[in-house]
Enzyme design. Structure first.
Site, PDB file in Angstrom:
ATOM      1  N   ARG A  90     -38.148 -16.829   1.404  1.00 42.86           N
ATOM      2  CA  ARG A  90     -37.794 -15.515   0.862  1.00 42.86           C
ATOM      3  C   ARG A  90     -37.239 -15.581  -0.564  1.00 42.86           C
ATOM      4  O   ARG A  90     -37.070 -16.636  -1.141  1.00 42.86           O
ATOM      5  CB  ARG A  90     -36.771 -14.846   1.769  1.00 42.86           C
ATOM      6  CG  ARG A  90     -35.475 -15.621   1.980  1.00 42.86           C
ATOM      7  CD  ARG A  90     -34.521 -14.829   2.862  1.00 42.86           C
ATOM      8  NE  ARG A  90     -33.291 -15.546   3.184  1.00 42.86           N
ATOM      9  CZ  ARG A  90     -33.107 -16.261   4.276  1.00 42.86           C
ATOM     10  NH1 ARG A  90     -34.075 -16.374   5.171  1.00 42.86           N
ATOM     11  NH2 ARG A  90     -31.948 -16.873   4.490  1.00 42.86           N
TER      12      ARG A  90
ATOM     13  N   ASN B  97     -25.948  -5.271  -0.634  1.00 40.53           N
ATOM     14  CA  ASN B  97     -25.693  -6.684  -0.909  1.00 40.53           C
ATOM     15  C   ASN B  97     -26.523  -7.136  -2.106  1.00 40.53           C
ATOM     16  O   ASN B  97     -26.400  -6.530  -3.170  1.00 40.53           O
ATOM     17  CB  ASN B  97     -25.800  -7.576   0.334  1.00 40.53           C
ATOM     18  CG  ASN B  97     -27.094  -7.565   1.094  1.00 40.53           C
ATOM     19  OD1 ASN B  97     -27.412  -6.579   1.765  1.00 40.53           O
ATOM     20  ND2 ASN B  97     -27.832  -8.653   1.043  1.00 40.53           N
ATOM     21  N   ASP B  98     -27.327  -8.163  -2.008  1.00 41.39           N
ATOM     22  CA  ASP B  98     -27.889  -8.856  -3.174  1.00 41.39           C
ATOM     23  C   ASP B  98     -28.456  -7.946  -4.259  1.00 41.39           C
ATOM     24  O   ASP B  98     -29.207  -7.005  -3.960  1.00 41.39           O
ATOM     25  CB  ASP B  98     -29.044  -9.768  -2.743  1.00 41.39           C
ATOM     26  CG  ASP B  98     -28.676 -10.730  -1.643  1.00 41.39           C
ATOM     27  OD1 ASP B  98     -27.523 -10.731  -1.210  1.00 41.39           O
ATOM     28  OD2 ASP B  98     -29.575 -11.474  -1.207  1.00 41.39           O
TER      29      ASP B  98
ATOM     30  N   TRP C 237     -24.521  -4.357   7.262  1.00 45.33           N
ATOM     31  CA  TRP C 237     -25.888  -4.796   7.020  1.00 45.33           C
ATOM     32  C   TRP C 237     -26.815  -4.245   8.100  1.00 45.33           C
ATOM     33  O   TRP C 237     -26.474  -4.207   9.288  1.00 45.33           O
ATOM     34  CB  TRP C 237     -25.934  -6.327   7.000  1.00 45.33           C
ATOM     35  CG  TRP C 237     -27.236  -6.896   6.540  1.00 45.33           C
ATOM     36  CD1 TRP C 237     -27.576  -7.240   5.271  1.00 45.33           C
ATOM     37  CD2 TRP C 237     -28.379  -7.209   7.354  1.00 45.33           C
ATOM     38  NE1 TRP C 237     -28.875  -7.734   5.225  1.00 45.33           N
ATOM     39  CE2 TRP C 237     -29.382  -7.729   6.495  1.00 45.33           C
ATOM     40  CE3 TRP C 237     -28.653  -7.087   8.716  1.00 45.33           C
ATOM     41  CZ2 TRP C 237     -30.636  -8.133   6.961  1.00 45.33           C
ATOM     42  CZ3 TRP C 237     -29.901  -7.479   9.179  1.00 45.33           C
ATOM     43  CH2 TRP C 237     -30.873  -8.001   8.317  1.00 45.33           C
TER      44      TRP C 237
ATOM     45  N   PHE D  67     -36.629  -7.268   1.870  1.00 47.24           N
ATOM     46  CA  PHE D  67     -35.602  -8.234   1.514  1.00 47.24           C
ATOM     47  C   PHE D  67     -35.601  -8.462  -0.003  1.00 47.24           C
ATOM     48  O   PHE D  67     -36.297  -7.786  -0.755  1.00 47.24           O
ATOM     49  CB  PHE D  67     -35.822  -9.547   2.270  1.00 47.24           C
ATOM     50  CG  PHE D  67     -35.237  -9.572   3.660  1.00 47.24           C
ATOM     51  CD1 PHE D  67     -34.908  -8.408   4.334  1.00 47.24           C
ATOM     52  CD2 PHE D  67     -35.026 -10.779   4.311  1.00 47.24           C
ATOM     53  CE1 PHE D  67     -34.369  -8.429   5.612  1.00 47.24           C
ATOM     54  CE2 PHE D  67     -34.489 -10.823   5.586  1.00 47.24           C
ATOM     55  CZ  PHE D  67     -34.160  -9.646   6.244  1.00 47.24           C
TER      56      PHE D  67
ATOM     57  N   GLU E  79     -30.815 -19.680  -0.854  1.00 47.25           N
ATOM     58  CA  GLU E  79     -31.248 -18.295  -1.053  1.00 47.25           C
ATOM     59  C   GLU E  79     -31.246 -17.951  -2.540  1.00 47.25           C
ATOM     60  O   GLU E  79     -30.622 -18.614  -3.359  1.00 47.25           O
ATOM     61  CB  GLU E  79     -30.311 -17.323  -0.312  1.00 47.25           C
ATOM     62  CG  GLU E  79     -30.328 -17.478   1.194  1.00 47.25           C
ATOM     63  CD  GLU E  79     -29.489 -16.417   1.893  1.00 47.25           C
ATOM     64  OE1 GLU E  79     -29.985 -15.838   2.864  1.00 47.25           O
ATOM     65  OE2 GLU E  79     -28.348 -16.171   1.457  1.00 47.25           O
TER      66      GLU E  79
END
Length: 504
Positions: free
Chosen positions: A161, A33-34, A58, A90, A213
């Protein structure tokens, strides 16, 4: 596998699974993902990313890693950061510590990653998120966890985060922008280790349709004029069940003095970076050389509405095309424009060109002899009497994705309701649209179609839509259409695109 190894491989099966993008970044296998830690250093663009190496959904997050010299062809490297006693890894960022402010590099320079360690509080199911450091002395090939981790925590905030760090030249300080639930917090530091709270922004501003985020903060000239610069803050918005759009990204324009961001628009104003469904958590590269001068961006090409369910095997998720961000003056004010990086032109094969054609329902489809699964279209239209016009791509008798413009409503749209496989999630099959004003009575479209995506850059990137699609591999037809009248096609260029993963 290194680029030169798979370019000379005797097999042509590498990166050819069903739906596998041919010119977008994807992991060789498993979940992604990111984008994280994007930084340029000693001739290489680094792309780290949220990675679960043991499944295609995930799970416990690592930092995957790849490098490129051109942002197109990528060399996969071993996992950079793995979970440890402080938790999973993360999202975060990376910078070049040019002057050894950390003391990690014996007076030289090197890469420092700033990221979120994620675990749980003792005897509790409450998540705990704290910021930590790692550093590399060998161009990112191996990483050392800082023994003083974590470097920043706040027990009062659960969602704490995604640190994005940059050097602020005017104040000679490192700045961290950090997502904190429904707002961002800004911290400053001299050495990347000790951080002081400076300000917060956003708890009553912009879209609150989900947790905030993956923030970013940077300065750009307006209309290319260095004497007129503004600061841009990007913030992604997590999925909320109440909103069909799912996860998406907003931005703010204003000023930043090294500690405080001032929004130049009203608190109610919302600017969306991408009006499609599948551009999330994107941030920009650090330390791009001044002689290059571009602000380079990439996003995760998915949506938390259905990210764990998309119908791929072996791997899951892709990144958007890398894009250059600029600030431009529009009739609505200063806005971000996005344009595909020019390096993509190296993937073009021969050009098929059309000019000065009147398109209507009585004219045969001028693209009937063209087939394509991975291609670029560049088109300019002059408006006449047609109420709707545009393209149907990845088309067969049963499937099509429509990219069109509604002249009456002045709206660009993507319709993926019949784009192929959509049954994996009820939110996937949809049509969405956004206002796009003609310029001099004309509409420009630059469209990139890959094996499982479409990206539309309209009017030089003033409006962008990014969508996943999952068509049958045999759905390769194209159609140029107009409804209820004429539209004048002033020019159209079609380029079949080479794969960036192997020689074709």
């Amino acid at each position: 596998m290194k680029l030169e190894e798979y370019q000379t491989s005797s097999t042509d099966k590498y990166y050819t699974e069903t739906y596998r993008p041919q010119f977008h970044f994807t992991p060789e296998s498993n979940w992604m993902n990111d984008p994280n830690g994007m930084v340029y250093f000693e001739g290489e663009y680094h792309l780290f990313y949220q990675y679960h190496p043991y499944d295609t959904i995930w799970g416990p997050m690592h930092w995957g890693h790849a490098v490129s010299k051109d942002l197109i062809h990528w060399e996969h490297l071993p996992i950079a950061l793995s979970p440890d006693e402080n938790g999973a890894i993360f999202s975060g960022s990376a910078v070049v510590d040019w002057n050894d402010s950390t003391g990690f590099f014996n007076g030289g320079s090197g890469l420092v990653a700033i990221f979120t360690h994620a675990d749980q509080y003792s005897n509790s199911e409450r998540p705990r998120q704290r910021q930590s450091l790692a550093y590399s002395n060998d161009k990112g090939r191996t990483w050392n966890m800082y023994k003083g981790n974590p470097i920043l925590s706040d027990i009062s905030i659960t969602d704490f985060r995604d640190p994005k760090v940059f050097w602020h030249e005017n104040t000679k300080m490192w700045v961290m922008i950090l997502a904190a639930g429904n707002h961002v917090r800004i911290y400053t530091s001299h050495d990347l280790k000790t951080w002081n709270f400076a300000s917060e922004f956003g708890s009553d501003t912009g879209s609150q349709a989900g947790v905030w985020e993956c923030p970013d903060l940077f300065e750009l000239p307006v209309d290319g004029k260095n004497e007129n610069k503004k600061w841009v803050m990007i913030v992604s918005i997590g999925n909320d069940a109440a909103y069909a759009e799912g996860s998406r990204t907003q931005y703010f324009i204003g000023d930043f003095d090294g500690s405080t961001f001032t929004n130049e628009n009203s608190k109610e104003t919302v600017h969306w970076l991408d009006l499609g469904r599948d551009n999330y958590a994107g941030v920009t590269w650090s330390d791009v050389p001044a002689e290059d001068g571009r602000r380079l961006f990439i996003g995760w090409m998915s949506n938390w509405k259905y990210a764990n369910e998309t119908p791929t095997k072996v791997w899951r998720s892709a990144m958007t095309l890398p894009r250059e961000l600029n600030l431009v003056t529009t009739i609505d004010g200063v806005r971000i424009s996005q344009t595909p990086i020019t390096e993509l032109e190296t993937l073009r094969k021969e050009n098929t060109k059309f000019e000065n054609i009147l398109i209507n329902e009585n004219v045969a489809n001028v693209l009937s002899n063209i087939k394509g699964k991975a291609f670029e279209l560049r088109a300019e239209f002059e408006l006449e009497t047609a109420s709707v016009f545009g393209f149907k791509v990845r088309m067969s008798n049963d499937e099509k994705t429509i990219i069109g413009y509604n002249v009456t409503e002045k709206k660009l749209f993507i319709d993926r309701q019949n784009s192929g496989e959509t049954s994996f999630n009820p939110f996937f099959a949809c049509k969405h649209e956004a206002i796009l004003e003609p310029k001099n009575n004309r509409i420009k479209m630059q469209i990139f179609v890959d094996w499982s995506s479409v990206e539309v850059f309209a009017n030089n990137g003033e409006l962008v839509m990014t969508d996943l699609i999952f068509p049958d591999c045999n759905s390769q037809g194209l159609e140029l259409f107009a409804v209820d009248g004429n539209v004048h096609l002033t020019s159209l260029d079609f380029y079949d695109l080479k794969s960036c993963w192997c020689k074709k």
